[in-house]
Design an enzyme around this catalytic site. Structure first.
Site, PDB file in Angstrom:
ATOM      1  N   ASP A  23     105.034 -31.922 105.805  1.00  0.00           N
ATOM      2  CA  ASP A  23     103.801 -31.252 105.354  1.00  0.00           C
ATOM      3  C   ASP A  23     104.074 -30.422 104.098  1.00  0.00           C
ATOM      4  OD1 ASP A  23     101.394 -29.865 105.158  1.00  0.00           O
ATOM      5  OD2 ASP A  23     101.668 -28.696 106.995  1.00  0.00           O
ATOM      6  N   HIS A  73      99.660 -23.415 107.530  1.00  0.00           N
ATOM      7  CA  HIS A  73     100.681 -24.301 106.954  1.00  0.00           C
ATOM      8  C   HIS A  73     101.894 -23.508 106.454  1.00  0.00           C
ATOM      9  CE1 HIS A  73      98.216 -27.981 106.980  1.00  0.00           C
ATOM     10  NE2 HIS A  73      97.199 -27.134 106.831  1.00  0.00           N
TER      11      HIS A  73
END
Lengths: 548, 548
Positions: free
Chosen positions: A190, A363
């Site tokens: 990610d 994130h």
């Protein structure tokens, strides 16, 4: 027979959204995630964009499973389109499947749903898939470690490394170390938040901000968050309990989602503090917490209705406190700030923005990504879930960590990545289109139609009807001129009359002599030139010529 | 005769841009600034927005002067439209007027320009205007202290309190203290950056970041900044001098502006380090600095050409370093990041974003605003140069500083503020429109046309031509269907044929019987229903019916 492992990114490589990744070995394809993407500002009139699954459709028999890493729309939102063409088992954690079920109900679809949990192992053809717990802005998020005939592939899914998550389940570092020891051939990591240095703050950070606000606020509190941010919702509910407020929920998606999460045990809301939205007006201000959505300034969201009209007899009023426990999704800034302005105009106290401490990202920032990579020690690093700059910045991070340059592979959607004998090669591309969803039409609207919309939007359109005598080539009636988005015909009567006369004149001069002339083109060209000269503007001109 | 002082905000109150403020006492009106505003994303096809000067035009004889506080487009960009209707003297500092002259040249206009400097005093009717130095992201910025018959009004203009500005001229605190001692009736205060806590970093902060970059970079450096940020340009040039690079300039506005600022002594660039853009390719990489513009992702900017095509034989290539010494203007984020992605895709090293230290704001953050207000001790505080939330946040700051609630006045464009006997009252509104500039058309495009453009953009348009027998009311020819931005007629032949037949059928049923029927409405309604049923979409339908 030995095959190469093929990995094909369908969405989420070079963009944020519509995540979908395929692994193929011999006759087995597994699909990871099936998300949608919200449109850019220049995708005019588009509801959303979904992945192009033509490769899956043409390899229908090989596709054995869809595995979902978590329940966000950019991971599950295109499921209903996939299911129309592919009847395959779907794997996901309980909360993810709970949200999927609601979606299936809405679209009146059935599917073969299979519950998995973190630390489960499932085998699909040549793939042995181990799930591991990740921390993210929705509970029950997993990453995947997939043992393939050519090596171990780790798919991070969306993650941050939250040491103090609300549910008390930090990331499973043991597992990561174990995978690292076994040897990771490739890590798909990610990259969404790699522009951010340092560490993404823990979800728990929001607690103290909430506590300060609830402690010092006597007015009604409206808390706006994303409908799937159950940890955030839990924290707000905890504050309501602590400070003696009742909780009402405004917004269909939020009501549905909370119902799912509550039933499955992912949030804990005592029944006696829940009240119906209609009863908010019967409570003293300091006893009210309203949970709602609409943080992106969407015109028909509950927040928007609460602000500008009323939502089931409830309206925001001066002195109310609104906490925007979210952030603008890139591209939505103008709409979001317009809404914030509107709230201030109403006399509402608005708590928002990065300095307010009421929102954290889901994130990983740079240092977390570094730690994640160091735990897994992959041979190959493949950045994903990012626009190109995010992929490139993650490559830089990989280089800092000592991964050789040619072992960090930036690929965008469609590029086929193959692994054989512990070595990666990119080998060709499959062709992919953006599939735009507009109303019930899926894929009808293509790039050319979007370009047409852009021109219409910027320049407007002028429709010109002419009735022509097929014998003489002269104009019998018209030109009739209709304008949309260009000028007001009424206010510009004179100009339009000159334009009309210009067309008639051209037909007198040219058309009479030559029956073969392209009359549509003649009308178009004449008026294009005319309005360019007069106004320096170029409306789309559509001639409609009848010859009788 | 005693009058009230009227202060009328024309632009910049409740919005960022098109700044214009009027002061009127008896028969004298002075105008402060005449700026443009860049359009929001939903002002489709609009070049920019300018202030509505109808009040000035209907009070033409009273308007005695236009005073410009600095040379940014949101303060001088609408000048050329104002001059068409008003022939008034313009006052500004040398750099501001230098930029105005270039604009007048471009539009082939003449004007009566009057140079003023910080610490000047000019008298216009009942107004005595003292100018004072402010620090901002363009040199030669001033604020105004206007002695009126009813008291002293201070207009901050755009400002930050930069203690270490590049030109060595910090804000004039003495003057501010002096005004404070004399007693400020009202302060109009810049609120653009009040969402930011603390202090806006000094322009000098950028120096050390530039120094680190220049010191460690061997490749060509492309520095992208706003064309009027002369302090930034000076700092880049200083680095070029220090590290032995030559300087080339790409971009028309930048070339023009640098020429003006150089001639007037606002930047210092030795002639021997300047090179022509065409000669960049003849120099070693480590000897090159290219100054350019296009930081907002504008498609025809120099940066965009350098990236995607070539700009006078020069192109960006892998390994080049691009410093984005700017930030995205709100609303431009998607375009800006698309450009950054494109640069990364090219293999360019991009230095950008708030953590890179290569850009600082030109506007005061919260603590500076507090200090500014404390120095001036105004009786009334009027926030300006902000969207509504900025005005509201500045009001909060005023309250924290102890200014009574009813002495902080939030007004938006058009609200008339009056002062009499040391007291402020809001007294009515003048009506204002957004004047949209689209090509050569000024004001032709109104809100309704923008709404039409929005519908065209989101739904597309379907033009339907029908030829009807005026006797029978039946269709002789057609319907002819043309689609723009809706569907491809070619790809949807079957659907279109059903639609056509539906129209014919309706005419057979209804039109034949009743000649008075509105045939356009009948076509429209029939097809609206049809496409709504079939596709859940609502194109703009434009019928064009001929009866013969």
């Amino acid at each position: 027979m030995r095959h190469r492992l093929k990995i094909i990114p369908i969405g989420g490589f070079g963009e944020i959204g519509k995540n979908m990744l395929l692994l193929q070995y011999g006759d087995t394809i597994i699909v990871i995630d099936a998300g949608l993407m919200f449109p850019d500002g220049d995708m005019l009139g588009i509801d959303f964009v979904i992945p192009d699954i033509s490769y899956l459709i043409s390899n229908k028999d090989k596709v054995k499973a869809l595995i979902l890493t978590h329940g966000h729309e950019d991971h599950i939102g295109a499921l209903q389109y996939l299911l129309k063409d592919l009847d395959i088992p779907i794997y996901g954690t309980p909360l993810t499947l709970g949200l999927v079920e609601k979606k299936l109900e809405e679209f009146r679809l059935k599917a073969n749903l299979n519950k998995i949990k973190p630390n489960d192992t499932i085998t699909i053809g040549p793939f042995t898939i181990e799930t591991f717990r990740q921390t993210h802005s929705i509970p029950d998020t997993i990453g995947l470690a997939i043992t393939t005939p050519v090596g171990l592939i780790v798919i991070s899914g969306d993650f941050k490394l939250d040491q103090t998550p609300i549910d008390g389940n930090p990331p499973d570092f043991n597992k990561l170390v174990e995978f690292g020891k076994r040897g990771v051939l490739a890590l798909f990591c990610d990259s969404t938040n790699v522009e951010q240095p340092g560490i993404t703050p823990s979800e728990s950070l929001v607690k103290s901000s909430f506590e300060n606000i609830f402690n010092s606020t006597k007015s009604r509190i409206f808390l706006v968050t994303f409908a799937s941010n159950f940890h955030r919702i839990q924290q707000a509910v905890d504050m309501a309990l602590k400070f003696g407020r009742k909780v009402a929920i405004a917004g269909k998606s939020l009501i549905t989602n909370i119902e799912v999460a509550k039933r499955l045990g992912y949030i804990n809301i005592p029944d006696d503090i829940m009240i119906n939205i209609k009863d908010v007006n019967n409570l003293p201000d300091e006893k009210v917490l309203v949970l709602t959505t609409g943080s992106q300034g969407e015109p028909y969201s509950a927040l928007s209705l609460l602000t500008n009209h009323s939502y089931k007899q409830l309206s925001l009023r001066p002195g109310d406190t609104v906490i925007l426990s979210t952030k603008p999704i890139p591209g939505n800034e103008v709409m979001v700030y317009r809404m914030v302005d509107q709230l201030f105009r109403k006399g509402v106290e608005v708590i928002y923005g990065k300095d307010a401490g009421v929102h954290v990202s889901g994130h990983a920032a740079q240092e977390e990504v570094k730690m994640f990579i160091n735990l897994l020690k992959p041979k190959y690093l493949i950045p994903y879930h990012g626009e190109y700059r995010h992929l490139a910045l993650l490559k830089k991070i990989g280089l800092e960590l000592g991964i050789p340059k040619d072992h960090i592979i930036i690929i965008e959607n469609g590029t086929i990545l193959e692994f054989e004998d512990g070595r990666a090669i990119t080998d060709g591309k499959i062709s992919l289109n953006n599939i735009y969803v507009d109303g019930l039409s899926i894929g009808d609207v293509g790039n050319i139609i979007l370009m047409e919309r852009k021109r219409l939007a910027e320049d407007g359109v002028l429709i010109v009807g002419v009735l022509i005598d097929s014998e003489t080539g002269l104009i019998l009636d018209g030109p009739e001129i209709i304008s949309k988005g260009f000028i007001f015909v009424k206010d510009s009567e004179e100009l339009i009359e000159i334009a009309r006369e210009r067309v008639r004149e051209v037909f007198r001069k040219k058309a009479g002599k030559n029956g073969n002339i392209n009359k549509e083109a003649l009308v178009k060209e004449t008026l294009e030139n005319f309005f360019n000269e007069e106004l320096k503007r170029k409306p789309v001109i559509i001639p409609l010529v009848w010859e009788i």
